[in-house]
Write an enzyme that holds these catalytic residues in place. Structure first.
Site, PDB file in Angstrom:
ATOM      1  N   THR A 117       0.693  -1.416  -0.242  1.00 30.13           N
ATOM      2  CA  THR A 117       0.310   0.187   0.111  1.00 30.13           C
ATOM      3  C   THR A 117       0.981   1.230  -0.016  1.00 30.13           C
ATOM      4  O   THR A 117       1.558   1.687   0.998  1.00 30.13           O
ATOM      5  CB  THR A 117      -0.952   0.204   1.268  1.00 30.13           C
ATOM      6  OG1 THR A 117      -1.848  -1.130   1.270  1.00 30.13           O
ATOM      7  CG2 THR A 117      -1.477   1.047   1.481  1.00 30.13           C
ATOM      8  N   LYS A 192      -6.901   1.689  -3.226  1.00 26.99           N
ATOM      9  CA  LYS A 192      -6.932   0.980  -1.925  1.00 26.99           C
ATOM     10  C   LYS A 192      -7.344   2.123  -0.854  1.00 26.99           C
ATOM     11  O   LYS A 192      -7.691   2.484   0.184  1.00 26.99           O
ATOM     12  CB  LYS A 192      -5.578   0.806  -1.709  1.00 26.99           C
ATOM     13  CG  LYS A 192      -5.075   0.492  -0.292  1.00 26.99           C
ATOM     14  CD  LYS A 192      -6.119  -1.330  -0.312  1.00 26.99           C
ATOM     15  CE  LYS A 192      -5.471  -1.210   1.821  1.00 26.99           C
ATOM     16  NZ  LYS A 192      -4.434  -1.658   2.030  1.00 26.99           N
ATOM     17  N   LYS A 260       0.027   5.551   8.307  1.00 25.43           N
ATOM     18  CA  LYS A 260       0.476   5.552   7.261  1.00 25.43           C
ATOM     19  C   LYS A 260      -0.093   5.473   5.562  1.00 25.43           C
ATOM     20  O   LYS A 260       0.156   6.190   4.979  1.00 25.43           O
ATOM     21  CB  LYS A 260       1.433   4.669   7.098  1.00 25.43           C
ATOM     22  CG  LYS A 260       2.313   4.767   6.052  1.00 25.43           C
ATOM     23  CD  LYS A 260       2.126   3.205   4.421  1.00 25.43           C
ATOM     24  CE  LYS A 260       2.129   2.005   4.548  1.00 25.43           C
ATOM     25  NZ  LYS A 260       1.365   1.615   4.133  1.00 25.43           N
TER      26      LYS A 260
END
Length: 308
Positions: A117, A192, A260
């Site tokens: 990711t 995502k 994050k």
């Protein structure tokens, strides 16, 4: 890349691809990569693994077979497909183009699939470098968490060419329940981001609802039983509602990792002009969870803040 440039990869049809073994590499054996690489091996592929800590790669080979390499380039040499699942943009750059990076050893026509990711920008950046070297790059972040990786039922959101997708989709099915091409390189990472934006708002809503139920004197678990069968039902409610009530958070997707990811979402929103007021607020809530020592707690720990 035209099919004639990679005859060693392109097969006649999906059915044949599912049966044929490929030589692949997997870079990064974290909580996701470790079981994903195992599924590839179990599907009959020739798997070489690499991890920054070599001892972990040796452990994987000791448990499952295959082989390990001490550098990304050594792992990628001769591989038809190179998979990666690392921490962030800089980690991805390092294993792709850093010293002993995978790109330096990949054959023309090979494909690099990144399950990290990361940002859409770094995906596009790596794709340009790959193209100049005659190789393909696909961004393919996943959803489903550690349990999804262990059980081989991840959801994979892919950015890349249709041709590369047709070649690689049957291989990714080894660890996925759904693999979908979302658009060109970068589209997987953008999808995502949507996943994480939607997810954290759902978790915050569940946290507030369950805290309300407790304060109102209701049997919170019975509440979950009932509302999970109606319009409020969701994966998060069914899989995290009961553990939130029990104040259990020592599992699942860590708050540190979610922060994050939300940082990536907020950075992208600043670039494209999207408004993410709830996401920005929940990111601040997760910062408070970190300040309470909960960086490794599951993201459902938001309920701790609501309870006070």
């Amino acid at each position: 890349m035209p099919p004639e440039k990679r005859p060693h990869i392109l097969l006649q049809n999906n059915h044949e691809q599912r049966k044929q073994s490929m030589k692949v590499a997997f870079l990064g054996l974290g909580v996701m990569g470790y079981p994903m690489a195992r599924h590839l091996l179990n599907a009959g592929h020739d798997v070489t693994v690499y991890n920054r800590t070599t001892a972990k790669a040796e452990k994987w080979v000791g448990e499952h077979g295959g082989s390990f390499a001490k550098t990304p380039s050594e792992a990628a040499a001769g591989a038809q497909i190179v998979f990666a699942c690392v921490g962030n943009d800089d980690d991805l750059r390092s294993i792709c183009t850093g010293e002993n990076g995978a790109f330096s050893a990949m054959d023309a026509g090979a494909i690099f699939i990144d399950h990290t990711t990361a940002s859409a920008n770094v995906a596009r950046e790596m794709a340009k470098v790959a193209e100049a070297k005659g190789i393909s790059f696909m961004d393919a972040p996943v959803s489903g968490g550690q349990a999804g990786a262990e059980n081989g039922v991840l959801t994979v959101m892919v950015g890349g060419s249709e041709e590369d997708f047709k070649i690689t989709e049957p291989v990714m099915q080894a660890y996925a329940q759904a693999v979908t091409l979302m658009g060109p390189v970068g589209a997987g990472q953008l999808t995502k981001m949507v996943n994480q934006i939607t997810l954290v708002s759902a978790v915050q809503g569940i946290a507030e609802g369950l805290a309300f139920a407790e304060t109102a004197g209701l049997d919170a678990k019975k509440v979950v039983d009932v509302i999970s069968k109606g319009a409020a039902g969701s994966w998060q409610l069914e899989n995290r509602g009961y553990t939130m009530i029990d104040d259990k958070f020592d599992f699942g997707f860590a708050v540190d990792l979610m922060r994050k990811d939300l940082g990536i979402c907020l950075d992208e929103a600043r670039q494209n002009g999207a408004r993410l007021p709830a996401t920005a607020l929940i990111d601040q809530y997760y910062s408070e969870v970190q300040n309470r020592g909960g960086g490794r707690w599951d993201t459902s720990a938001l309920i701790k803040l609501v309870r006070g």
